[in-house]
Design a protein around this motif. Sequence first.
Motif, mmCIF file in Angstrom:
data_model
loop_
_atom_site.group_PDB
_atom_site.id
_atom_site.type_symbol
_atom_site.label_atom_id
_atom_site.label_comp_id
_atom_site.label_asym_id
_atom_site.label_seq_id
_atom_site.Cartn_x
_atom_site.Cartn_y
_atom_site.Cartn_z
ATOM 1 N N VAL A 68 0.826 -1.209 0.000
ATOM 2 C CA VAL A 68 0.000 0.000 0.000
ATOM 3 C C VAL A 68 0.859 1.257 0.000
ATOM 4 O O VAL A 68 0.633 2.184 -0.774
ATOM 5 N N ALA A 69 1.885 1.289 0.863
ATOM 6 C CA ALA A 69 2.661 2.515 1.054
ATOM 7 C C ALA A 69 3.485 2.882 -0.170
ATOM 8 O O ALA A 69 3.673 4.067 -0.466
ATOM 9 N N LEU A 70 3.988 1.893 -0.889
ATOM 10 C CA LEU A 70 4.908 2.170 -1.994
ATOM 11 C C LEU A 70 4.240 2.152 -3.358
ATOM 12 O O LEU A 70 4.902 2.372 -4.378
ATOM 13 N N ALA A 71 2.952 1.888 -3.397
ATOM 14 C CA ALA A 71 2.274 1.748 -4.691
ATOM 15 C C ALA A 71 2.365 3.028 -5.522
ATOM 16 O O ALA A 71 2.733 2.989 -6.702
ATOM 17 N N LEU A 72 2.037 4.168 -4.926
ATOM 18 C CA LEU A 72 2.017 5.416 -5.702
ATOM 19 C C LEU A 72 3.407 5.856 -6.146
ATOM 20 O O LEU A 72 3.596 6.207 -7.321
ATOM 21 N N PHE A 213 6.717 9.606 3.579
ATOM 22 C CA PHE A 213 5.455 10.167 4.089
ATOM 23 C C PHE A 213 4.302 9.187 3.918
ATOM 24 O O PHE A 213 3.466 9.024 4.824
ATOM 25 N N LEU A 214 4.242 8.521 2.774
ATOM 26 C CA LEU A 214 3.148 7.575 2.549
ATOM 27 C C LEU A 214 3.274 6.345 3.443
ATOM 28 O O LEU A 214 2.269 5.815 3.927
ATOM 29 N N VAL A 241 -3.169 10.398 12.810
ATOM 30 C CA VAL A 241 -1.762 10.765 12.602
ATOM 31 C C VAL A 241 -1.440 10.817 11.114
ATOM 32 O O VAL A 241 -0.554 11.569 10.669
ATOM 33 N N ALA A 242 -2.172 10.031 10.343
ATOM 34 C CA ALA A 242 -1.918 9.999 8.901
ATOM 35 C C ALA A 242 -2.318 11.297 8.212
ATOM 36 O O ALA A 242 -1.790 11.601 7.129
ATOM 37 N N VAL A 243 -3.222 12.068 8.815
ATOM 38 C CA VAL A 243 -3.757 13.260 8.139
ATOM 39 C C VAL A 243 -2.667 14.277 7.831
ATOM 40 O O VAL A 243 -2.519 14.711 6.673
ATOM 41 N N PRO A 244 -1.863 14.732 8.819
ATOM 42 C CA PRO A 244 -0.819 15.720 8.475
ATOM 43 C C PRO A 244 0.214 15.162 7.504
ATOM 44 O O PRO A 244 0.732 15.899 6.655
ATOM 45 N N LEU A 245 0.530 13.868 7.618
ATOM 46 C CA LEU A 245 1.497 13.279 6.690
ATOM 47 C C LEU A 245 0.975 13.309 5.260
ATOM 48 O O LEU A 245 1.719 13.611 4.316
ATOM 49 N N LEU A 246 -0.304 13.019 5.092
ATOM 50 C CA LEU A 246 -0.891 13.048 3.757
ATOM 51 C C LEU A 246 -0.999 14.474 3.229
ATOM 52 O O LEU A 246 -0.848 14.716 2.023
ATOM 53 N N LEU A 247 -1.253 15.427 4.125
ATOM 54 C CA LEU A 247 -1.318 16.826 3.695
ATOM 55 C C LEU A 247 0.053 17.313 3.221
ATOM 56 O O LEU A 247 0.151 18.064 2.242
ATOM 57 N N ILE A 248 1.120 16.888 3.917
ATOM 58 C CA ILE A 248 2.470 17.251 3.474
ATOM 59 C C ILE A 248 2.759 16.603 2.125
ATOM 60 O O ILE A 248 3.313 17.237 1.217
ATOM 61 N N TRP A 249 2.392 15.310 1.996
ATOM 62 C CA TRP A 249 2.606 14.622 0.718
ATOM 63 C C TRP A 249 1.889 15.342 -0.418
ATOM 64 O O TRP A 249 2.423 15.470 -1.515
#
Length: 487
Positions: A68-72, A213-214, A241-249
């Motif tokens: 999941v994390a490395l797919a994109l 980040f992902l 916790v994933a929300v700010p990381l995804l916003l930075i991404w």
Amino acid sequence: MFAAQHVRTVQRSPVNRWWVVGGMGLAVFLASLDMSIVNVALPAVRDALDAPTAITQWVVLGYLLPLVALALPTGRWLDDVDHRSVFIWSSTGFAIASLAAGLAPKIGWLIAARMVQGLFGAALMALIPVLITTSVEPGVRGRAMGVVDTLGMLGLISGPAIGGVIVASVGWPWIFYLNVPACVGLVLLALVHVPRTGRLRPPGRAAVVEAGFLAGSTIAIMLALTLATGNQPQWLFLGLVAVPLLLIWRRLPASVPVRTLLTLPDMRAPLAALAATAVASGLIFFIVPFLLVTILATSVPLTGITMLAFPLGAAALGPLAGLLADRYGPRRTTLLGLVVLTSGLLLLLPAGPAWSAGDVAWRLTVAGAGIGLFNAPNMSAAMSASPKALLGTAGAATSVARQGGFALGPAVATLVWGLSGYGAGGIRYAFLVASVVVVLGALPVAREFWRNRRAPGRLTMFVRAGSSIRRRNRPAEVDTTVDSEQQ
């Protein structure tokens, strides 16, 4: 003139390489088999390696995490490199990691090997829809997707039976050793039948940062879903916790191709529907065994046989779905599958102690038939809607939608069931929630189907608009879309 000549060359390139489609079907079969077969072997792994049960589950989660994390980031990388080389090296790496998993002396070694499997599996899962899309012409793309989807369902069906025999006869390591000869076959097939598409280059620093980040956001979400069991739904807040990381991404330049794809309504709709059906499928695989064993007092062997009704229904309708998609259009067939899936879920709503395993089985068959009608046409629609320059990103996006949905399904089932007191009523509520999720996923597909019926040329306009965004940093010769007008 050069660009026009290049487009004509691409259009005259070899098509309908069914050997490649068969190879992709084998890869999906192995991936599906690997998922179901490992679950069967977990008790034997726990006992052989003297590992706690809570740690043993990471034999499965450790594989899903990089998937999941490395797919994109992997999908973006695939847009710019030679597909054949990536497929060969990914298959080789997957085989080596499988061998290491079978030789594992400790649980930590096994989990690490599974994470390496997931690393190479992320590239394979993103590549499979790309290679199918580029190996056949649009008029038979639905049938090609149907063949691969059917083989994937057969992997799910045969996994428990094959795993049980292997674990009982030669031991759990052989469930990983089986991957080695199959991967060798995939490498040989790629060498003969998959053409080169460019050069192989390592991922850049931006891809590594993006992956960090992902991966962080994925770990937060997976831990939240893993810990939010029993009477502790508060652990779901860990996922925040994933929300700010995804916003930075989202602010990284690396996210531009993904955001470009999501500006296309014809891409958003299939991805939303895919995520919704994956949530429903994950919920079914998790909650139905509890319905059978806990509420209906069904034996464990009969429960396993009953659960086969869902993938069997999907496998039976997979080839027909591809044929219908090629003849009547992928969106129309996708909607039909969503309607049938929703009907199967609604048929499960009256579940109660008076039911038998047969009452559950035929309803699961209906729901599975809906999945079978949905999968191939929806994948065909998603990949055909992508600009050719972003095919790798599109394949990765479908992998994220599917794997993320499968992971979310059991968590939704556990939360709804737990809040209702772990009774039959809670299971019925879970089926209702799954029905609502599928309907919500169907709405964007229905909206785009209606809009494209009223404006047939609209899809081409969107695809070319998305492609033009990507072309700003690419050579002119890649200015080609994936024949989405054929939809």
